[in-house]
Scaffold this active site. Sequence first.
Site, mmCIF file in Angstrom:
data_model
loop_
_atom_site.group_PDB
_atom_site.id
_atom_site.type_symbol
_atom_site.label_atom_id
_atom_site.label_comp_id
_atom_site.label_asym_id
_atom_site.label_seq_id
_atom_site.Cartn_x
_atom_site.Cartn_y
_atom_site.Cartn_z
ATOM 1 C CB ILE A 249 76.311 28.662 72.339
ATOM 2 C CG1 ILE A 249 75.621 28.980 73.475
ATOM 3 C CG2 ILE A 249 77.097 28.881 71.528
ATOM 4 C CD1 ILE A 249 74.530 28.064 73.828
ATOM 5 C CE1 TYR A 250 79.091 30.438 67.972
ATOM 6 C CE2 TYR A 250 79.388 29.059 66.180
ATOM 7 C CZ TYR A 250 79.770 29.851 66.979
ATOM 8 O OH TYR A 250 80.314 30.677 67.170
ATOM 9 C CB SER A 251 71.662 25.604 66.615
ATOM 10 O OG SER A 251 71.253 26.609 65.609
ATOM 11 C CE LYS A 252 71.853 26.662 75.176
ATOM 12 N NZ LYS A 252 70.688 26.452 75.358
#
Length: 330
Positions: free
Chosen positions: A60-63
């Site tokens: 999920i980090y920066s998608k």
Amino acid sequence: METVKFGRTGLDVSPICLGAMSFGDPENWIHDWVLNEEDSRQIIRKSLDLGINFFDTANIYSKGESERILGRALKDFADREDIVVATKLFSSMRDRPNGGGLSRKAIMHEIDQSLGRLGMDYVDLYIIHRWDYNTPIEETMEALHDVVKSGKARYIGASAMYAWQFQKAQYIAEKNGWTKFVSMQNHYNLLYREEEREMMPLCEDMGIAVTPYSPLASGRLAREWSVETERSRTDKIQEMKYGKTEEQDEIVADRVGDIAEKKGVSRSQVALAWLLHKPQVVAPIIGATKEKYLDDAAAALEIVLTKEEMDYLEEVYIPHEVTGPNPYPE
């Protein structure tokens, strides 16, 4: 930097883990203080130079951009078998059915997506980011077991849940002969110690490697209380975690400053040293955005706190609302 064993596994990790939430795309993430790829690579290179071999990211980090940046840098700067890479899943990656969660379908899809972005054949540690109330834990644990048996992950871990949930997952895995969790990534620092009530004793009893996130309380333990940064002004998540207890938290932070001044070290070194003195803690996760923060983290490994100093830091703590685990569904 010498390595340590990861809980009761044979895995060797550095006692500091570099967290990659700070790497990514400011335009595609909830935090606008994240670093672009060029600046992220400098941090990753510096961490390797210091002897850090343990890296943590999440889909999920920066998608997904964090995984891409981390994977490209590690491919250029390190030997794959010398490093330990963790990634996580749970949060929704797309606003459509089956876009997130811990169903078998989601797990099998997301591990392949993460490996593709990292440019790796496997991750060393695959972590469930939160508890999924909408999927039976039996389904989740069997799917994670199959991921390990397929060779796509070496170990599995959990993050940010209640102790009863973690114990239930371990029991289900043991009952069925499936792979059990070897680590817990939880919210734990001098300003938030609710994990000491149940989760930390449970992990110590079970030999679980604890890798706390937010070890500096989003920077609040690293500076004088009145000092503002871009992150402190814009990070709504840290306001949610610590905003209601600022008066008492300031007292704790001031005591960190007292010991730092006495020892001639930085506040962040004292806060990290406190964590490293906890027997369950294997490697705090450091979300560094500047190289000097990595130097501070490495220096914290050499700091010895006496029992009197530990007590001085701890005795003014007051209970906080639980933050980290997903709330019970209504």
